[in-house]
Design an enzyme around this catalytic site. Structure first.
Site, short mmCIF file in Angstrom:
data_model
loop_
_atom_site.label_atom_id
_atom_site.label_comp_id
_atom_site.label_asym_id
_atom_site.label_seq_id
_atom_site.Cartn_x
_atom_site.Cartn_y
_atom_site.Cartn_z
N CYS A 123 -30.23 -1.87 4.11
CA CYS A 123 -28.73 -1.76 3.81
C CYS A 123 -28.11 -3.29 3.38
O CYS A 123 -27.25 -3.31 2.60
CB CYS A 123 -27.95 -1.11 4.82
SG CYS A 123 -28.81 -1.02 6.43
N HIS B 1 -25.67 5.96 4.97
CA HIS B 1 -27.20 5.72 4.96
C HIS B 1 -27.99 7.03 4.86
O HIS B 1 -27.59 8.05 5.78
CB HIS B 1 -27.68 4.95 6.10
CG HIS B 1 -27.06 3.63 6.56
ND1 HIS B 1 -27.47 2.50 6.54
CD2 HIS B 1 -25.70 3.72 6.80
CE1 HIS B 1 -26.68 1.61 6.85
NE2 HIS B 1 -25.38 2.36 7.19
N GLN C 45 -39.13 3.38 3.29
CA GLN C 45 -37.94 4.48 3.49
C GLN C 45 -37.63 4.89 1.80
O GLN C 45 -37.46 4.11 1.07
CB GLN C 45 -36.87 3.91 4.06
CG GLN C 45 -37.23 3.49 5.63
CD GLN C 45 -35.63 2.92 6.16
OE1 GLN C 45 -34.94 1.97 5.39
NE2 GLN C 45 -35.52 3.40 7.33
N ASP D 249 -34.89 5.15 0.49
CA ASP D 249 -33.52 4.94 1.35
C ASP D 249 -32.43 4.81 0.20
O ASP D 249 -32.74 4.80 -0.95
CB ASP D 249 -33.75 3.27 1.73
CG ASP D 249 -32.65 3.29 2.95
OD1 ASP D 249 -31.77 4.22 3.24
OD2 ASP D 249 -32.78 2.25 3.42
N ARG E 70 -40.94 -3.39 10.86
CA ARG E 70 -40.58 -3.43 12.67
C ARG E 70 -41.58 -3.65 13.43
O ARG E 70 -42.75 -3.02 13.46
CB ARG E 70 -39.84 -2.12 13.04
CG ARG E 70 -38.79 -1.90 11.99
CD ARG E 70 -37.97 -0.46 12.14
NE ARG E 70 -36.73 -0.63 11.15
CZ ARG E 70 -36.06 0.63 11.16
NH1 ARG E 70 -36.17 1.66 12.02
NH2 ARG E 70 -35.20 0.68 10.05
N HIS F 28 -27.92 4.05 -0.13
CA HIS F 28 -26.72 3.92 0.50
C HIS F 28 -25.59 4.14 -0.30
O HIS F 28 -25.47 3.79 -1.44
CB HIS F 28 -26.81 2.26 0.99
CG HIS F 28 -27.72 1.82 1.81
ND1 HIS F 28 -28.81 1.56 1.77
CD2 HIS F 28 -27.64 2.13 3.30
CE1 HIS F 28 -29.64 1.42 2.77
NE2 HIS F 28 -28.82 1.77 3.90
N LYS G 262 -25.39 10.02 13.77
CA LYS G 262 -26.37 10.18 12.72
C LYS G 262 -26.60 11.85 12.58
O LYS G 262 -26.79 12.14 13.89
CB LYS G 262 -27.62 9.43 12.64
CG LYS G 262 -28.01 9.27 14.00
CD LYS G 262 -29.18 8.18 14.13
CE LYS G 262 -29.93 8.30 15.43
NZ LYS G 262 -31.28 7.49 15.42
#
Length: 677
Positions: free
Chosen positions: A363, A543, A410, A412, A392, A414, A497
């Site tokens: 992000c 997200h 991901q 991903d 991570r 946004h 979420k």
RNA sequence: GCUGCUGUAGCUCAGUGGUAGAGCACUUCCUUGGUAAGGAAGAGGUCAUGAGUUCAAGUCUCAUCAGCAGCUCCA
């Protein structure tokens, strides 16, 4: 007098002091033998305990046909296992021993470590106890007496539990069978003999007392029990079946991925065949992203520490990040100054020195892309998508296969939206996840709506914004029409979420797709757009990642299909098999046509018997085999063999191409691994 | 991170302190076979890594790394 109402609607008058077992005997000795436990007005009740003195109660007599009684059987078996362990070892402290979905466990504190070699001994002792056929006896005692009894028995953990967990209970119950006595709420089957032979110890593990990692660690024995040996055998067989579908086993067998010590644990190497699956999934979602108005971006794998101080990730999740990257000159200078490691950590925390971080989230990078241009409300929503790889530092004990890793990608994106656009954008995201799961035939999932814990400390932002965000999520989920559970305390630190939790073949649940609303990061980064009022406004961020992590998703997908991917995902879609050398040159012509038609094809021209070639292709889970022999050479055909349905007969090459293309275009799912564990 | 278990050929696994094993896979040769296993020969190893005990360690001890089951955590 007591009036008992039975499920069939009949009523009986009873003397004071009768038990459910007496009632059962009265109805028939067969029922009395079969009954394991009773239910009084919806509450479980020991079969031999006296019923209430007066009034009217509804009584159900539960046998092995009723699902509740299996839980009771398992709980009773936990007591018997504990009794066996206490017979074999001195100074055993009992903790908790509940039934679980598939069996039961008991936590013990004892001085010597148990090993799997102890299992047979414990099982032998358990069989003895079952044979002794001792009744499970309930003893209700006042609080003070219960404490005294636990102290006398030397059960210090139980003493602590009475003083803390059961502080408000005035009367406590114990259960006794033979010499064994345990603080327990119940209920239990009538005697140890009812446990039969269908039990087995399964595994050994550590567990913390009351789940607190700061407290002493106990030894947990996992086991299971069924009403008979046959059901136990069937359960063990299902476990074995599930193991064969395990993505770690199939991933190796089908050459999909590798996790290599020399590279690092939790770091996935996608091999060519696995990469195909991942790429097809990515192309699939890219198609939908284009339709939904997303823009694709690319960003680097690292970013300045300061970026993550602003976002809050660095301070909040420091323990689960790879350590920061600091340039050599700074490190050398600090070393010369005699800086210790803890001083270095403080300098990093306080922002006194800077460095880079392997990105734990995408992000912040996307936020900087949004901030790179002057935005008007007419530009919104801005939807930035990236297959972004994040890192991570997961705890070493958590790593496993593709489902828990230290570097993952991901799918991903946004979304930067106005307040008004938020509900529609959340709905669009949820719709996308639903399309993904629906296309892959993953029907066994639920939605977890993660809300703020009212007492939680970790959250940032205004309560009013949280309420808005939570309301928007709830509304969108309700509109989607999928089962969901609202779970306080499960929110991210920046907002609520919506997680899609998929159940795999072994019964484990995995969080895959996720949609999260975020009022905080736009404010932390002071994002702005110009509204229709010509004044600056702060956008809201969403997200979302429909697959979640490509690694985890593919891991779950491997198990979902038991490695047998549908045609559009299969790394090897077709295998061309020649009947003999005589058809090889024709085979090579067909091969070229299929390659030109963009199928992923492998060939087997070896001097082997056709049966052997077919067997190998079947075991490699290739969706279609194309057999060419001399008959096909003459007629210009191929003989199509379906992995599932077998020989489909000969057809012209063009016809086969058209048929297979249609199946790929439709993304047909023809078979998934059968469901429940 | 914690508790317990495990680490031997590409894979699945035997192996009693004294010369490193099997099945499958692989390579070569023979076989030319129409819908789930044709035959023969060959090659393949720093027994996870490092220390220790011992005349001698795949085997015993310790440490490290990694995997498995579970606990704790998870943006």
């Amino acid at each position: 007098m007591l009036t008992i109402a039975l499920p069939d609607g009949s009523r009986r008058e009873c003397q004071v002091g009768v038990s459910a077992h007496d009632v059962a005997m009265d109805i028939g000795p067969g029922l009395a033998r079969a009954a394991l436990v009773a239910e009084i007005d919806g509450e479980l009740w020991d079969l031999h305990a006296p019923l209430p003195d007066k009034g009217e109660v509804h009584l159900r007599l539960l046998t092995k046909a009723d699902s509740e009684s299996l839980q009771v059987l398992r709980h009773s078996c936990a007591h018997v296992m504990a009794q066996a362990v206490m017979r074999l070892h001195e100074g055993v402290q009992l903790a908790f021993g509940p039934a679980t979905e598939t069996g039961f466990y008991y936590d013990f504190h004892l001085d010597c470590p148990l090993t799997e070699d102890d299992f047979p001994k414990i099982e032998v002792e358990m069989r003895k106890i079952v044979k002794e056929n001792a009744p499970f006896e309930r003893i209700d005692v006042p609080r003070a007496e219960a404490l005294a009894l636990c102290k006398e028995l030397g059960q210090n953990l139980k003493v602590e539990h009475i003083e803390t967990g059961l502080a408000d209970q005035q009367t406590l119950s114990f259960y006794r069978q033979g010499e064994f006595i345990d603080l327990c709420r119940g209920r239990h089957v009538p005697t140890t003999g009812h446990l039969g032979k269908g039990f087995k110890l399964l595994s050994l593990a550590g567990a913390y007392w009351k789940g607190d990692a700061a407290r002493e660690q106990l030894q947990r024995l996992y086991a299971t029990v069924f009403f008979d040996k046959k059901e136990l055998a069937a359960y063990l067989d299902r476990l074995e079946q599930a193991r064969r579908r395990d993505h770690r086993v199939l991933g190796k067998k089908l050459e999909l991925f590798e996790i290599d010590d020399r590279v690092g644990s939790g770091l996935v190497l996608w091999k060519p065949r696995g990469a195909v699956v991942r790429e097809e999934l990515q192309n699939f979602i890219l198609y939908h992203l284009k339709r939904q108005g997303y823009s694709q971006v690319f960003t680097p794998h690292v970013g300045k520490l300061e970026l993550y101080r602003t976002s809050g990730h660095f301070p909040y999740y420091q323990d689960s990040q790879f350590p920061p990257l600091i340039d050599r000159d700074s490190l050398r200078r600090l070393a010369d100054e005699g800086c210790s490691c803890s001083e270095l950590a403080n300098l990093l925390n306080d922002g006194e020195i800077d460095g880079y971080l392997l990105k734990p989230m995408n992000c912040p990078h996307h936020i900087r892309i949004f901030a790179s241009e002057k935005r008007s409300y007419r530009d919104l929503p801005v939807r930035l998508a990236e297959f972004g790889t994040v890192y991570r530092w997961e705890q070493s004990g958590e790593l496993g296969g593709l489902t828990r890793v230290r570097g993952f990608t991901q799918d991903d994106a946004h979304l930067f939206v106005t307040e008004e656009q938020l509900p529609a954008e959340i709905a669009g995201c949820l719709e996308l996840v639903k399309i993904v799961l629906g296309t892959l035939g993953m029907e066994n999932y639920r939605i977890r709506l993660g809300l703020r814990d009212p007492d939680g400390q970790k959250y940032v932002g205004e309560p009013q914004q949280w309420e808005q965000a939570e309301a928007a999520c709830k509304q969108a989920v309700e509109a989607l029409g999928v089962d969901f559970s609202a779970e306080p305390g499960e929110a991210a630190f920046y907002g609520p979420k919506i997680d899609f939790v998929v159940r795999d073949v072994i019964g484990r649940e995995w969080q895959l797709g996720t949609v999260q609303v975020d009022y905080q990061l736009p404010q932390r980064f002071a994002l702005q757009y110009t509204g229709s009022d010509n004044r600056p406004h702060c956008p809201v961020m969403v997200h979302r990642a429909p697959f979640g992590s490509m690694e985890r998703f593919v891991g779950v997908l491997i198990e979902h299909f038991a490695g047998a991917f549908p045609l559009w995902l299969a790394p090897e879609q077709l295998r061309l098999l020649t009947v003999s050398d005589r058809s090889e040159s024709y085979g090579r012509q067909v091969e070229k046509r299929l390659r030109d038609a963009e199928f992923r094809i492998a060939t087997d021209y070896r001097g082997q018997k056709l049966g052997a070639k077919i067997r190998e292709a079947q075991l490699d889970l290739v969706p279609y085999m194309l057999v060419v022999g001399e008959k096909d050479v003459e007629k210009g055909t191929v003989s199509v063999r379906d992995r599932i349905d077998g020989d489909l007969g000969a057809m012209p090459v063009d016809e086969a191409i058209a048929k297979l293309r249609a199946e790929i275009a439709a993304k047909t799912v023809r078979q998934v691994a059968s469901g429940e564990p």
